[in-house]
Scaffold this active site. Structure first.
Site, short mmCIF file in Angstrom:
data_model
loop_
_atom_site.label_atom_id
_atom_site.label_comp_id
_atom_site.label_asym_id
_atom_site.label_seq_id
_atom_site.Cartn_x
_atom_site.Cartn_y
_atom_site.Cartn_z
N LYS B 184 0.87 -1.19 0.00
CA LYS B 184 0.00 0.00 0.00
C LYS B 184 0.90 1.23 0.00
O LYS B 184 1.48 1.58 1.02
CB LYS B 184 -0.90 -0.02 1.23
CG LYS B 184 -2.23 0.71 1.06
CD LYS B 184 -2.12 2.20 0.91
CE LYS B 184 -2.00 2.90 2.26
NZ LYS B 184 -1.88 4.37 2.07
N GLU B 258 8.74 0.95 11.45
CA GLU B 258 9.85 1.90 11.33
C GLU B 258 9.20 3.27 11.35
O GLU B 258 8.50 3.66 10.42
CB GLU B 258 10.61 1.64 10.02
CG GLU B 258 12.03 2.15 10.04
CD GLU B 258 12.14 3.51 9.39
OE1 GLU B 258 11.93 4.50 10.12
OE2 GLU B 258 12.40 3.57 8.19
N CYS B 292 13.01 10.15 8.26
CA CYS B 292 12.71 9.71 9.62
C CYS B 292 13.98 9.72 10.47
O CYS B 292 13.93 9.93 11.68
CB CYS B 292 12.06 8.34 9.62
SG CYS B 292 12.87 7.19 8.51
N GLU B 389 8.82 15.63 16.24
CA GLU B 389 9.39 15.49 14.91
C GLU B 389 8.73 16.52 13.98
O GLU B 389 7.51 16.54 13.84
CB GLU B 389 9.12 14.07 14.39
CG GLU B 389 9.78 13.79 13.08
CD GLU B 389 9.55 12.35 12.62
OE1 GLU B 389 8.45 11.82 12.84
OE2 GLU B 389 10.47 11.77 12.02
#
Lengths: 296, 478
Positions: B184, B258, B292, B389
């Protein structure tokens, strides 16, 4: 002697940064401007044992007018020769903007007594040299005698006075980027007007990471003192692509203020031919071929 | 005299793009069951690129059933060396179509063409090459006496920051281990995954081994909740990752996550500063900070703080922001309007909390989503911009005095994906690296990736490893 602390350089990241600058895409108008700039920054060089008056006169003619019939092509910055041929070059270049540079100080090794080096330099200046390309004593540098290296530059600079002094570090013999950075700092502190990579006489000459680390030294010197000093890359620069890559390194590390023959030089012999070929390609849309370019 | 400025250098390759993309299920392109499509746009100019199928739960079910059938009928029974052959084929096709894929990635996601060309696409191909090599050597990845077995159907959900590369990280080891997959892609960046589906089709993989179902979070949730999926691999936000972990708790399904990060990038006073600055720039401005493992918290030894700030201020002024398709662009477009708004909101909070904002002096393009390279000084651990973040080109700079304090501040975060250390003193570098709680620690470098090297997080950055021999374990049972 300088009190400046040694600056360390990380080789992996330095090379990565130089490689990434090498990927700048220089096309069309940028390429044309870059080529003209590169031509204006060339020290057209002949440093062979067989150099003669005839050879030097030919080179000087080309230096003044690289491409007869194409008046938009500028003259190069200087012609660079051995001391014995300075007078010939001076005579051949009379009335032009092209300067005469002479190697000196027991070029290329620099392994003679200081008195001999000074006499060598004095003779070149007496013959009319506008610029002196001296070499540092790499043996002294690598054995830790930085003071000797420093003092010799100071002595040669004192003799030169207003004559432009380029100090050749011979980076290919220095072994590490740390050493190249240190030698750059020493030369600048000792009074070099220009720091120069190489003699062209050893296996490794100018490389992009070497130029980058020297630019960093020049940038830090300017930050420290407010004074702009110059860079000369020499040896192995043969193609337009290489020349443009050095312009990119200078532009993005030092800024546009350095992009002129007062502060940036390329020491080369065959580079000019390739630059002229590329100009023809841009102007005519095809490669004219090497025989359309005067070879001298 | 004219100054030496770079002329526009646009990448000239035009990729093949269909007006409308269906779902790739069972080796065929098919329409979504309820006929819905959504638009994917170019974030650099907001122009629509293509219509993409919106996969519903029914479509996910079709894809999982196709993957199960392919697993039972073909893939699990195939000789491992033959599986490898197919994976090598995919790797070669990615390499051959590298420029086209790079342009597509840049059009759909906004990243500079030099990054998609030199990093995303070659690294994606490298992952397929690497895992193709493992396919017939899996016994050597196991402890002696153990036999490796595939899991079955793997549901894989990838983010928008490295669309094709993340798909490669997931698909390559899964296939090498004998699993079949339903991928996906992210809602804003489906095109390279769909191009990969074309490659899979042209590589003649047995139908159903790789399926691609485009859609949004609901599509992903249907995949996570499907009963016949043996394993979910997710890369994305910590918030969504937590939801997936909750959904899978108590089920037999395996999970690797992750997730986000707030990586510490530590610069000691004895670092090679010019190169450390390059590392810092790469760490936070690579891919507009949509990374990330971005080095988004710079911890600088206090005695060199001012010098580092001065050098960084000069350096970001040379970054070239603009058309991502220009080969000289360093900072491209922010991936979406939503992400741009999130970055702007967090930057406002930083200013409100008293941090000082420095930005690259540049004009932003009139259309598209752009944000200048930025950093904050005077940041403290209690600020939101030191903890949350941002996922944009915004760095927070903090200071420390001793190695102990650097490590303490670096570890004082719920995340633990990556970290960087800059010092010329090897023993200090090793000591700090040993004490950092992060999945990867880069010493005197940053953002180095290789298929043979495992990658993954601690704590809220997730669990499980991708890459290397470790990446195989997530797709095998003994």
């Amino acid at each position: 002697m300088t009190t400046l602390a040694p600056v360390t350089v990380d080789a992996v990241m330095l090379e990565a940064r130089a490689a990434s600058l090498g990927k700048r895409s220089i096309k069309n108008e940028a390429k044309r401007v870059g080529i003209d700039l590169a031509i204006r920054c060339i020290d057209l060089t002949t440093l062979e044992g067989k150099d003669s008056e005839g050879r030097v006169r030919s080179l000087c003619a080309k230096a003044v007018s690289p491409r007869p019939g194409w008046p938009s092509i500028p003259s190069v910055a200087a012609v660079c020769v051995y001391p014995n041929l300075v007078a010939v070059a001076k005579d051949a270049l009379r009335g032009s903007s092209v300067r005469v540079a002479s190697v000196a100080t027991a070029f290329p090794s620099g392994l003679s007594a200081l008195e001999v080096k000074l006499a060598d330099t004095a003779a070149a200046i007496a013959a009319g040299a506008d610029e002196i390309d001296m070499v540092i004593d790499r043996g002294a540098f690598l054995s830790g005698d930085e003071r000797k290296v420093f003092d010799e530059i100071v002595a040669v600079k004192a003799l030169c006075g207003p004559v432009h002094l380029k100090v050749i570090l011979e980076t290919g013999e220095l072994g590490t980027y740390d050493n190249i950075r240190r030698a750059s700092d020493l030369a600048l502190e000792a009074g070099a007007d220009v720091i120069k990579t190489s003699t062209g006489k050893v296996g490794t000459n100018a490389t992009p990471p070497t130029a980058l680390v020297m630019c960093e030294a020049l940038r830090d010197f300017a930050r420290r003192t407010g004074e702009r000093r110059g860079l000369k890359v020499a040896g192995g620069v043969r193609t337009t692509k290489q020349a443009l890559a050095y312009l990119v390194i200078v532009k993005e590390t030092l800024g546009d203020a350095w992009l002129n023959p007062d502060l940036f030089r390329i020491g080369a012999s065959s580079l000019l031919d390739d630059l002229l070929m590329q100009v023809e390609k841009l102007e005519l849309g095809h490669y004219a071929g090497a025989d359309y370019i005067p070879k001298d | 005299m004219t100054t030496f400025e770079y002329a526009p250098a646009p990448e000239s390759v035009r990729p093949r793009i269909r007006e409308r993309y269906g779902l790739f299920i069972d080796g065929q392109w098919c329409a979504p069951q309820d006929g819905r499509y959504f638009e994917t746009i170019n974030p650099a100019n907001e122009a629509p690129i293509a219509q993409v199928a919106y996969g519903s739960a029914a479509d996910v079910d079709r894809a999982v059933r196709a993957a199960r059938k392919a697993y039972d009928k073909h893939w699990r029974k195939m000789k491992p060396a033959d599986r490898a052959k197919y994976i090598y084929r995919i790797a070669r096709a990615i390499t051959e179509r590298g420029r086209e894929l790079a342009v597509l990635e840049t059009m759909d996601g906004g990243k500079p063409i030099k990054e998609s060309r030199d990093f995303d696409i070659p690294t994606a191909a490298a992952h397929f090459f690497y895992y193709a090599g493992w396919a017939d050597k899996l016994e050597w990845a196991m402890r002696a006496g153990r036999t490796p077995h595939a899991l079955g159907v793997c549901g894989q959900i990838v983010p928008w920051n490295f669309p094709l590369l993340m798909a490669a990280w997931k698909i390559a080891p899964a296939l090498a281990c004998g699993n079949t997959v339903v991928l996906k892609p992210a809602e804003t960046t489906p095109l390279t995954a769909l191009a990969l589906a074309q490659i899979v089709q042209e590589a003649d993989l047995p139908p159903g081994v790789v399926n691609v179902v485009t859609g949004d979070g609901a599509t992903g949730a249907a995949l996570v909740g499907h009963d016949d999926v043996e394993k979910i691999a997710f890369t994305g936000s910590t918030e969504v990752g937590k939801g997936i972990a909750r959904a899978l708790a108590g089920t037999r399904k395996r999970l690797t996550l992750e997730l986000g990060g707030k990586a510490a990038h530590i610069v000691f006073a004895d670092a090679p500063l010019d190169q450390a600055i390059e590392g810092v720039v790469n760490g936070i401005y690579f891919n507009q900070g949509h990374v990330c493992c971005a080095g988004s918290r710079l911890l600088v030894e206090e005695r060199v703080h001012d010098e580092v700030v001065a050098r960084l201020t000069e350096r970001i002024a040379t970054l070239r922001l603009g058309d991502p398709m220009d080969k000289n662009t360093d900072i491209g477009a922010i991936n979406s309007r939503a992400q741009l708004e999130k970055i702007e909101e967090l930057v406002r909070s930083g200013v409100a909390e008293g941090a000082a904002l420095v930005q690259q002096p540049c004009e932003l393009p009139g259309r598209g989503f752009f944000f200048p390279a930025s950093f904050f000084t005077n940041v403290h651990q209690s600020h939101r911009i030191a903890r949350e973040e941002i996922f944009g080109p915004v760095l927070s700079i903090l200071t420390f005095r001793t190695p102990d304090e650097a490590v303490e501040k670096a570890n004082n975060t719920p995340y633990g994906l990556s970290a960087g250390v800059w010092t010329e003193k090897g023993s200090k570098n090793m000591w700090v690296a040993q004490h950092l709680r992060a999945g990867v620690v880069w010493c005197n470098t940053f953002n180095q990736f290789d298929p043979s090297s495992p990658f993954g997080g601690y704590r809220e950055s997730g669990f499980g490893r991708e890459g290397g021999v470790h990446g195989l374990y997530e797709y095998l049972r003994a």
